[in-house]
Design a protein around this motif. Structure first.
Motif, mmCIF file in Angstrom:
data_model
loop_
_atom_site.group_PDB
_atom_site.id
_atom_site.type_symbol
_atom_site.label_atom_id
_atom_site.label_comp_id
_atom_site.label_asym_id
_atom_site.label_seq_id
_atom_site.Cartn_x
_atom_site.Cartn_y
_atom_site.Cartn_z
ATOM 1 N N TYR A 116 -2.613 8.502 13.538
ATOM 2 C CA TYR A 116 -2.237 7.613 12.439
ATOM 3 C C TYR A 116 -1.869 6.171 12.851
ATOM 4 C CZ TYR A 116 1.660 5.467 10.054
ATOM 5 O OH TYR A 116 2.532 4.557 9.555
ATOM 6 N N SER B 232 -3.529 2.597 10.988
ATOM 7 C CA SER B 232 -2.645 2.067 9.954
ATOM 8 C C SER B 232 -2.462 0.563 10.126
ATOM 9 C CB SER B 232 -1.295 2.789 10.026
ATOM 10 O OG SER B 232 -0.419 2.261 9.072
ATOM 11 N N ARG C 23 8.138 2.070 3.204
ATOM 12 C CA ARG C 23 8.010 3.501 3.484
ATOM 13 C C ARG C 23 9.360 4.057 3.930
ATOM 14 N NH1 ARG C 23 4.013 2.597 8.699
ATOM 15 N NH2 ARG C 23 5.483 1.450 9.985
ATOM 16 N N ALA D 71 0.466 4.992 1.214
ATOM 17 C CA ALA D 71 -0.483 5.568 2.173
ATOM 18 C C ALA D 71 -0.246 7.044 2.459
ATOM 19 C CB ALA D 71 -0.424 4.758 3.464
ATOM 20 N N PRO D 72 -0.452 7.903 1.482
ATOM 21 C CA PRO D 72 -0.239 9.325 1.755
ATOM 22 C C PRO D 72 -1.400 9.941 2.533
ATOM 23 C CG PRO D 72 -1.039 9.043 -0.472
ATOM 24 C CD PRO D 72 -0.912 7.666 0.102
ATOM 25 N N SER D 73 -1.104 10.987 3.252
ATOM 26 C CA SER D 73 -2.166 11.770 3.883
ATOM 27 C C SER D 73 -2.540 12.872 2.896
ATOM 28 C CB SER D 73 -1.664 12.408 5.175
ATOM 29 O OG SER D 73 -1.152 11.402 6.012
ATOM 30 N N ARG E 263 -3.931 3.885 -0.214
ATOM 31 C CA ARG E 263 -4.676 4.096 1.027
ATOM 32 C C ARG E 263 -4.561 5.558 1.417
ATOM 33 N NH1 ARG E 263 -2.257 1.576 6.178
ATOM 34 N NH2 ARG E 263 -1.597 3.699 6.645
ATOM 35 N N ASP F 182 -4.761 8.248 3.932
ATOM 36 C CA ASP F 182 -4.751 8.415 5.387
ATOM 37 C C ASP F 182 -5.396 9.756 5.731
ATOM 38 O OD1 ASP F 182 -3.520 5.997 5.516
ATOM 39 O OD2 ASP F 182 -1.623 6.714 6.359
ATOM 40 N N ARG G 254 0.848 -1.188 0.000
ATOM 41 C CA ARG G 254 0.000 0.000 0.000
ATOM 42 C C ARG G 254 0.881 1.233 0.000
ATOM 43 N NH1 ARG G 254 2.046 1.887 4.225
ATOM 44 N NH2 ARG G 254 1.548 1.212 6.316
ATOM 45 N N HIS H 144 9.952 6.283 9.531
ATOM 46 C CA HIS H 144 8.902 5.513 10.200
ATOM 47 C C HIS H 144 9.442 4.324 10.996
ATOM 48 C CE1 HIS H 144 5.216 7.441 8.850
ATOM 49 N NE2 HIS H 144 5.767 7.596 7.661
HETATM 50 N N1 GLU Z 1 0.241 8.585 6.138
HETATM 51 C C1 GLU Z 1 1.535 8.131 6.571
HETATM 52 C C2 GLU Z 1 2.584 9.024 5.953
HETATM 53 O O1 GLU Z 1 2.320 9.636 4.932
HETATM 54 C C3 GLU Z 1 1.699 6.704 6.136
HETATM 55 C C4 GLU Z 1 2.921 6.029 6.515
HETATM 56 C C5 GLU Z 1 2.822 4.565 6.166
HETATM 57 O O2 GLU Z 1 3.172 4.201 5.048
HETATM 58 O O3 GLU Z 1 2.354 3.810 7.012
HETATM 59 O O4 GLU Z 1 3.644 9.173 6.490
#
Ligand code: GLU
Length: 444
Positions: free
Chosen positions: A188, A192, A206, A11-13, A43, A45, A9, A210
């Motif tokens: 978050y 997640s 990612r 997963a951008p905000s 996804r 976020d 996935r 993280h």
């Molecule tokens: N929304 C988070 C971000 O943009 C997702 C991080 C992830 O991949 O879990 O940093």
């Protein structure tokens, strides 16, 4: 098909447009999914209702489409709150989330005291020690709890990361993370994990930023009774000046489009940056898919250099097929024209100017009047065919004794107005007899 196909996935905000770091994460997820015959999910976020905007959601979809990334499914966190509620209740029953009542100011003061005593600013778990009576009293004062996830601190958290290798962290050095705010909204971290479980994510790919989150989230997977995914934490991008520059941090697809960068060039650059594989002008992304290999990724930061990207872009452009650019070429250009002219542009939008060499009008440069008059007369007398340039210059060479640059340059200048440009043989054919004779007319 393997038994357990890959599901990744991105997963951008949607609180802003994608920047180059996000684009790289998306590209690497996509290439890995393609390599393994897996699925790529987008996804969104969007738990932060106040900052998430539909405009950014559209922008993210548009950017992925521009990169040619196939999205096999889209999920939105804002539509999954029922799943979060259910998992939260389970964690509550299991005693893995607990209510806390401190205000932000109180926490801040506590942190400062810890730091002044030389202690790590880790949450002291005061919320966990509250009795039922104390909680009732706080609630009666009008305080609402926020919720923290209780980390198990008995042993170190360890995992093997596909890029970072063996990672080991002491959970006692971490604060129990806040997973839910006073107003019931979600942070978050926990959503997640719930999503990754429900969506069968096999690999979380990612940025390295993280890494600590992953250690915490590993305990969340366990607490939910789920098998954690594999992790790949990509080293971050940096620029020559050291850290990620502000410009790079905000540069997205629009910026690269304005620089004339082709999607394939951005993919080729970002796929190989920070790996031990060479950054090279591939002609299609399949080459990047085939060579994709986690063991080639470096742990050290990857140096992003826009000049390298634009140079790569030019090299790639010189090999792109007509089909890749067709819909962006000037009206009337054929596949043969593209082959003839593509080597003369650094970026695709320069093609319009180069195409003018064929269609005109151009401003012929005629310095040696006598020679050009002779050249015109010879051309006029020759039967026109595909080898006209060869025959024409052959006769001129014999008749004038000129050769090399002395012979060719005045002809090019008169026919194109430029000292450099596409190969003259096919170009002359494309310009055509009539236009060529006209360009060779010496102004009276
Ligand atoms: N929304 C988070 C971000 O943009 C997702 C991080 C992830 O991949 O879990 O940093």
């Amino acid at each position: 098909m393997t038994e357990n196909p890959t599901v990744v996935r991105f997963a951008p905000s949607p609180t802003g447009f994608l920047h180059v770091g996000n684009l790289r994460t998306a590209i690497i997820n996509a290439l890995f999914a393609e390599k393994t015959g897996g699925r790529f999910l987008l996804r969104l976020d969007d738990t932060d209702q106040a900052r998430s905007r539909e405009e950014y959601v559209d922008g993210i979809r548009r950017d992925l489409a521009w990169l040619g990334i196939r999205v096999d499914g889209e999920e939105r966190q804002s539509q999954r709150t029922a799943a979060y509620e259910a998992a939260f209740e389970r964690l509550k029953t299991a005693g893995r989330v607990y209510p806390c009542y401190e205000t932000a100011e109180e926490l801040d003061i506590r942190r400062k005291i810890q730091l002044s005593r030389g202690l790590p600013p880790v949450y002291d778990r005061a919320g966990l020690k509250l009795t039922d009576d104390e909680r009732a009293k706080l609630e009666a004062e009008g305080r609402r709890p926020h919720w923290r996830f209780k980390l198990e601190t008995d042993s170190r958290i360890a995992f093997d990361d596909l890029v970072q290798g063996h990672v080991s962290m002491d959970p006692a050095s971490l604060s129990d993370p806040v997973v839910r705010r006073e107003d019931g909204s979600w942070l978050y971290m926990l959503p997640s994990v719930i999503d990754d479980v429900d969506m069968g994510i096999t690999h979380v790919v990612r940025g390295q930023d993280h890494l600590t989150n992953s250690a915490v989230q590993l305990q969340m997977f366990e607490a939910l009774g789920a098998k954690p995914p594999a992790f790949a934490h990509l080293a971050l991008l940096s620029t020559k000046s050291g850290e990620l520059s502000k410009r790079l941090g905000s540069a997205g697809v629009e910026h690269y489009k304005a620089l004339g960068v082709e999607p394939l060039a951005l993919i080729a650059y970002l796929a190989r940056l920070g790996t031990s594989l060479p950054i090279e002008p591939v002609t299609d992304r399949q080459a990047l898919v085939e060579t994709f290999d986690w063991s080639r990724f470096n742990k050290a930061n990857a140096l992003f250099d826009e000049a390298d990207l634009t140079t790569l872009n030019t090299k790639i452009l010189h090999h792109l097929d007509f089909a890749d650019v067709q819909d962006r070429l000037p009206e009337g250009m054929t596949a043969e024209d593209w082959l003839l002219l593509r080597g003369n542009v650094n970026r695709l939008d320069e093609i319009a100017a180069v195409w003018k060499i064929v269609t005109g009008p151009i401003a012929p440069v005629i310095e040696d009047v006598a020679f050009i008059e002779t050249a015109r007369a010879v051309l006029d007398a020759l039967p026109w065919a595909d080898d006209i340039w060869k025959r024409w210059t052959g006769v001129l060479k014999e008749r004038t004794g000129r050769k090399g640059k002395e012979l060719f340059l005045p002809l090019r200048l008169a026919l194109t107005g430029e000292a450099h440009g596409p190969e003259m043989g096919p170009l002359l054919v494309r310009i055509g007899r009539e236009a060529a004779l006209e360009r060779l007319c010496v102004p009276q």
